[in-house]
Scaffold this motif. Structure first.
Motif, short mmCIF file in Angstrom:
data_model
loop_
_atom_site.label_atom_id
_atom_site.label_comp_id
_atom_site.label_asym_id
_atom_site.label_seq_id
_atom_site.Cartn_x
_atom_site.Cartn_y
_atom_site.Cartn_z
N PHE A 84 0.89 -1.17 0.00
CA PHE A 84 0.00 0.00 0.00
C PHE A 84 0.92 1.21 0.00
CE2 PHE A 84 -3.06 3.02 1.85
CZ PHE A 84 -4.21 2.70 1.15
N ARG A 85 0.94 1.90 -1.11
CA ARG A 85 1.89 2.99 -1.31
C ARG A 85 1.18 4.34 -1.33
NH1 ARG A 85 3.82 -1.19 -4.92
NH2 ARG A 85 5.71 -2.06 -4.03
N ALA A 86 1.97 5.37 -1.54
CA ALA A 86 1.44 6.74 -1.55
C ALA A 86 0.32 6.89 -2.58
CB ALA A 86 2.56 7.73 -1.83
N ASP A 87 0.48 6.33 -3.77
CA ASP A 87 -0.57 6.46 -4.79
C ASP A 87 -1.86 5.75 -4.38
OD1 ASP A 87 0.80 4.04 -5.18
OD2 ASP A 87 0.40 4.01 -7.32
N ASP A 88 -1.73 4.65 -3.62
CA ASP A 88 -2.91 3.96 -3.10
C ASP A 88 -3.62 4.83 -2.06
OD1 ASP A 88 -2.50 1.50 -4.57
OD2 ASP A 88 -0.86 1.10 -3.17
N LEU A 89 -2.83 5.49 -1.22
CA LEU A 89 -3.40 6.36 -0.21
C LEU A 89 -4.13 7.54 -0.86
CD1 LEU A 89 -3.63 6.81 2.88
CD2 LEU A 89 -1.58 8.25 2.69
N MET A 90 -3.52 8.11 -1.90
CA MET A 90 -4.17 9.22 -2.60
C MET A 90 -5.44 8.76 -3.30
SD MET A 90 -1.03 11.62 -3.93
CE MET A 90 0.00 10.33 -4.59
N ALA A 91 -5.42 7.55 -3.86
CA ALA A 91 -6.63 7.02 -4.49
C ALA A 91 -7.72 6.81 -3.45
CB ALA A 91 -6.33 5.71 -5.21
N TYR A 136 0.42 12.18 7.88
CA TYR A 136 -0.35 11.86 6.68
C TYR A 136 0.33 12.44 5.44
CZ TYR A 136 -4.35 11.09 3.66
OH TYR A 136 -5.16 10.66 2.63
N GLY A 137 0.84 13.65 5.55
CA GLY A 137 1.54 14.29 4.44
C GLY A 137 2.80 13.53 4.04
N ARG A 138 3.54 13.01 5.01
CA ARG A 138 4.74 12.22 4.70
C ARG A 138 4.36 10.92 4.00
NH1 ARG A 138 6.14 13.96 9.74
NH2 ARG A 138 5.92 11.92 10.71
N TRP A 139 3.25 10.32 4.41
CA TRP A 139 2.80 9.10 3.73
C TRP A 139 2.41 9.40 2.29
CZ3 TRP A 139 -1.05 7.12 7.99
CH2 TRP A 139 -0.32 6.62 9.07
N LYS A 140 1.66 10.48 2.09
CA LYS A 140 1.20 10.83 0.74
C LYS A 140 2.36 11.18 -0.19
CE LYS A 140 -2.25 13.42 -0.30
NZ LYS A 140 -3.29 14.46 -0.39
N SER A 141 3.40 11.79 0.37
CA SER A 141 4.54 12.17 -0.46
C SER A 141 5.50 11.01 -0.71
CB SER A 141 5.30 13.32 0.21
OG SER A 141 5.96 12.86 1.38
N GLY A 142 5.30 9.91 0.01
CA GLY A 142 6.19 8.77 -0.14
C GLY A 142 7.43 8.86 0.73
#
Length: 178
Positions: free
Chosen positions: A103-110, A133-139
């Motif tokens: 589960f990666r940043a792009d999955d979180l954004m989706a 949350y921002g660090r997760w979204k940015s990868g």
């Protein structure tokens, strides 16, 4: 009360009739499956075997576990005697595989896009700091497995969002009454 219903996301794959092309096993409890649709998955079965130890207990024997085969018109993996009890259906293998996928940043954004939450609302729903949350979204930081589980589950069951989502109130002073 209005309950949000989310369209099917890339994060959840409801293929109700997956078919197995090939299957191999790796000790102690991993199977590698190539599906007829061209996808391939590595599925860790330790939890499944622990939950079903009475029925699938014989799979603890390495000599049996390393000899899986496709069965029931390619809709299951079978070990041991043909038409025996050592079988896991393809549907559940696919579900396990989907849950275990990274589960990666792009999955979180989706996930965030599907739920329509802002960063503040999403971080509140997940009970974490907005900066995390921002660090997760940015990868920049790895997304914990439990967060992946919650995000995927909330898309399958929108009641989870209705139960725990708290919309963010607009900032600033309240508007004057007319």
């Amino acid at each position: 009360m209005q309950v949000r219903v989310y369209e099917e996301a890339v994060l959840i794959d409801h293929d109700e009739d997956p078919r197995i092309e090939t299957v191999t096993a790796e000790l102690p409890t991993t199977v590698h499956i190539t599906w007829k649709d061209g996808r391939a998955d590595t599925v860790e079965l330790a939890g499944w075997l622990a939950e079903n130890r009475t029925v699938l207990g014989a799979l603890r024997d390495p000599e049996i576990f390393v000899k899986p085969r496709s069965a029931v018109f390619d809709s299951a993996v079978e070990w041991g005697e043909p038409d025996g009890d050592l079988v896991i259906d393809a549907h559940h293998l696919r579900l396990l595989a989907m849950e275990q996928r990274p589960f990666r940043a792009d999955d979180l954004m989706a996930w965030q896009k599907r739920t329509g939450m802002s960063n503040h609302e999403a971080s509140g729903f997940l009970n974490i700091a907005v900066s995390t949350y921002g660090r997760w979204k940015s990868g920049e930081a790895e997304i914990p497995q439990v967060v992946a589980m919650v995000c995927r589950a909330s898309l399958r069951d929108p009641v989870m969002i209705a139960a725990y989502f708290r919309p963010r109130r607009p900032a600033g002073r309240p508007k004057k009454a007319a």
